[in-house]
Design an enzyme around this catalytic site. Structure first.
Site, PDB file in Angstrom:
ATOM      1  N   ASP A  39     -11.266  51.004  27.526  1.00 35.23           N
ATOM      2  CA  ASP A  39      -9.985  51.554  27.116  1.00 35.23           C
ATOM      3  C   ASP A  39     -10.152  53.058  26.910  1.00 35.23           C
ATOM      4  O   ASP A  39     -11.270  53.537  26.675  1.00 35.23           O
ATOM      5  CB  ASP A  39      -9.513  50.908  25.810  1.00 35.23           C
ATOM      6  CG  ASP A  39      -7.997  50.863  25.685  1.00 35.23           C
ATOM      7  OD1 ASP A  39      -7.372  51.944  25.751  1.00 35.23           O
ATOM      8  OD2 ASP A  39      -7.442  49.770  25.525  1.00 35.23           O
ATOM      9  N   ASN A  92      -5.627  44.441  32.832  1.00 38.73           N
ATOM     10  CA  ASN A  92      -4.587  44.442  31.803  1.00 38.73           C
ATOM     11  C   ASN A  92      -4.022  45.831  31.512  1.00 38.73           C
ATOM     12  O   ASN A  92      -2.844  45.979  31.205  1.00 38.73           O
ATOM     13  CB  ASN A  92      -5.155  43.851  30.504  1.00 38.73           C
ATOM     14  CG  ASN A  92      -4.264  44.109  29.323  1.00 38.73           C
ATOM     15  OD1 ASN A  92      -3.201  43.507  29.164  1.00 38.73           O
ATOM     16  ND2 ASN A  92      -4.681  45.028  28.452  1.00 38.73           N
ATOM     17  N   LYS A 134       4.794  47.532  38.336  1.00 36.92           N
ATOM     18  CA  LYS A 134       4.483  46.115  38.164  1.00 36.92           C
ATOM     19  C   LYS A 134       4.914  45.297  39.380  1.00 36.92           C
ATOM     20  O   LYS A 134       4.292  44.280  39.712  1.00 36.92           O
ATOM     21  CB  LYS A 134       5.140  45.592  36.888  1.00 36.92           C
ATOM     22  CG  LYS A 134       4.524  46.173  35.613  1.00 36.92           C
ATOM     23  CD  LYS A 134       3.015  45.921  35.558  1.00 36.92           C
ATOM     24  CE  LYS A 134       2.389  46.383  34.261  1.00 36.92           C
ATOM     25  NZ  LYS A 134       0.937  46.080  34.201  1.00 36.92           N
ATOM     26  N   TYR A 156       7.678  52.098  35.459  1.00 34.73           N
ATOM     27  CA  TYR A 156       6.909  50.939  35.019  1.00 34.73           C
ATOM     28  C   TYR A 156       7.279  49.700  35.834  1.00 34.73           C
ATOM     29  O   TYR A 156       6.408  48.968  36.317  1.00 34.73           O
ATOM     30  CB  TYR A 156       7.158  50.691  33.540  1.00 34.73           C
ATOM     31  CG  TYR A 156       6.426  49.497  32.966  1.00 34.73           C
ATOM     32  CD1 TYR A 156       5.082  49.592  32.616  1.00 34.73           C
ATOM     33  CD2 TYR A 156       7.079  48.283  32.770  1.00 34.73           C
ATOM     34  CE1 TYR A 156       4.402  48.503  32.088  1.00 34.73           C
ATOM     35  CE2 TYR A 156       6.410  47.191  32.243  1.00 34.73           C
ATOM     36  CZ  TYR A 156       5.078  47.302  31.907  1.00 34.73           C
ATOM     37  OH  TYR A 156       4.416  46.215  31.388  1.00 34.73           O
ATOM     38  N   THR A 203       4.691  47.709  22.195  1.00 39.55           N
ATOM     39  CA  THR A 203       6.138  47.495  22.331  1.00 39.55           C
ATOM     40  C   THR A 203       6.885  47.859  21.050  1.00 39.55           C
ATOM     41  O   THR A 203       8.078  47.564  20.925  1.00 39.55           O
ATOM     42  CB  THR A 203       6.448  46.035  22.703  1.00 39.55           C
ATOM     43  OG1 THR A 203       5.968  45.161  21.668  1.00 39.55           O
ATOM     44  CG2 THR A 203       5.795  45.653  24.022  1.00 39.55           C
ATOM     45  N   ARG A 231      -6.620  47.164  22.042  1.00 40.72           N
ATOM     46  CA  ARG A 231      -5.591  46.727  21.112  1.00 40.72           C
ATOM     47  C   ARG A 231      -4.538  45.922  21.859  1.00 40.72           C
ATOM     48  O   ARG A 231      -4.588  45.755  23.070  1.00 40.72           O
ATOM     49  CB  ARG A 231      -4.933  47.919  20.409  1.00 40.72           C
ATOM     50  CG  ARG A 231      -4.075  48.782  21.315  1.00 40.72           C
ATOM     51  CD  ARG A 231      -3.328  49.840  20.530  1.00 40.72           C
ATOM     52  NE  ARG A 231      -2.395  50.571  21.369  1.00 40.72           N
ATOM     53  CZ  ARG A 231      -1.555  51.496  20.914  1.00 40.72           C
ATOM     54  NH1 ARG A 231      -1.545  51.802  19.628  1.00 40.72           N
ATOM     55  NH2 ARG A 231      -0.727  52.114  21.740  1.00 40.72           N
TER      56      ARG A 231
END
Length: 256
Positions: free
Chosen positions: A43, A96, A167, A163, A201, A22
């Site tokens: 996933d 991803n 990253k 997070y 988000t 998704r």
């Protein structure tokens, strides 16, 4: 309204995608098959992944879904092996998949288990998938990896420490892996999207979305279609001499 990005031809390219069920991952999967690629994606969201794979197959696209838990090294190895078998090899990888978990809490409010969970998926997972895919990417002769970083690591977004740190690590790994994997003619690049309008988000407060929009040179919401084009370019033959680079894709919120 955002128009779809111009399609880069990836005809015949065999691409592995993590976190493809998704959101932005699904947008990558759809853009890849529309560009002519064959895709295997994984996933932890098994039901959603199977639905997407079925929809794409019914539309005549080559897309295969396999369960993947990046926190489990055995699951990672199994996923890469299944993807390579389904596609007959691997030419490209999009790292991803990621989790947030630490959103809304200050550094002093984080607990060790949350920190470790984020790092295991977002950092260790990228390393494990990349290592498992490397023999296939090497054999391809045109191997390419694109890692998903985040512009939060470039401006130091508050209340998102685990997070953001993960990253930042992805960016650093991209540089190091580009040098190591370059000896095998495999490119490794990263993109740093801004806050994108996807399911993941939806929890972000409206004021943070407004903060981003007001701070961008392009003052509108960022959509998945804004990100797919740069990724497809980095996987294409047009970018064969581009490696070790970080490309912010955020409408000018952060500029190099």
């Amino acid at each position: 309204m955002v128009e779809p990005a111009p399609v880069v031809s990836l005809t015949g390219r065999r691409v592995l995608v993590t976190g493809g069920a998704r959101g932005l991952g699904a947008a990558f999967v759809k853009a890849l098959v529309e560009a002519g690629a064959q895709v295997a994606f994984g996933d932890v969201l098994v039901d959603e992944g199977l639905v997407l794979a079925s929809q794409l197959s019914e539309a005549g696209h080559a897309a295969h879904f396999f369960a993947l838990d990046l926190a489990d090294p055995v699951s990672v190895d199994t996923f890469v092996a299944q993807g390579a078998a389904a596609l007959g090899g691997i030419d490209a990888l999009i790292n991803n998949a990621a989790i947030t978990n630490s959103g809304g809490r200050l550094s002093t409010e984080l607990d060790v288990s949350t920190w470790d969970a984020v790092m295991n998926v977002n950092v260790r997972g990228v390393w494990l998938v990349s290592n498992a895919a490397l023999p296939h990417l090497t054999q391809s002769g045109r191997g390419a990896i694109v890692n998903l970083a985040s512009d939060t690591a470039l401006w130091g977004a508050p209340k998102l420490l685990a997070y953001v740190a993960s990253k930042g690590a992805v960016i650093a790994m991209t540089h190091a892996l580009a040098r190591e994997f370059g000896t095998r003619d495999v490119t490794v690049n990263a993109i740093a999207p801004g806050l994108t309008e996807v399911e993941a988000t939806a929890y972000v407060p409206a004021e943070r979305h407004a903060f981003y929009m007001q701070g961008r040179a392009l003052t509108r919401a960022q959509m998945p279609e804004d990100v797919t084009g740069p990724v497809l370019f980095l996987l294409s033959d047009a970018a064969r001499f581009v490696t070790g680079q970080l490309l912010p894709v955020n409408g000018g919120f952060v500029m190099n």
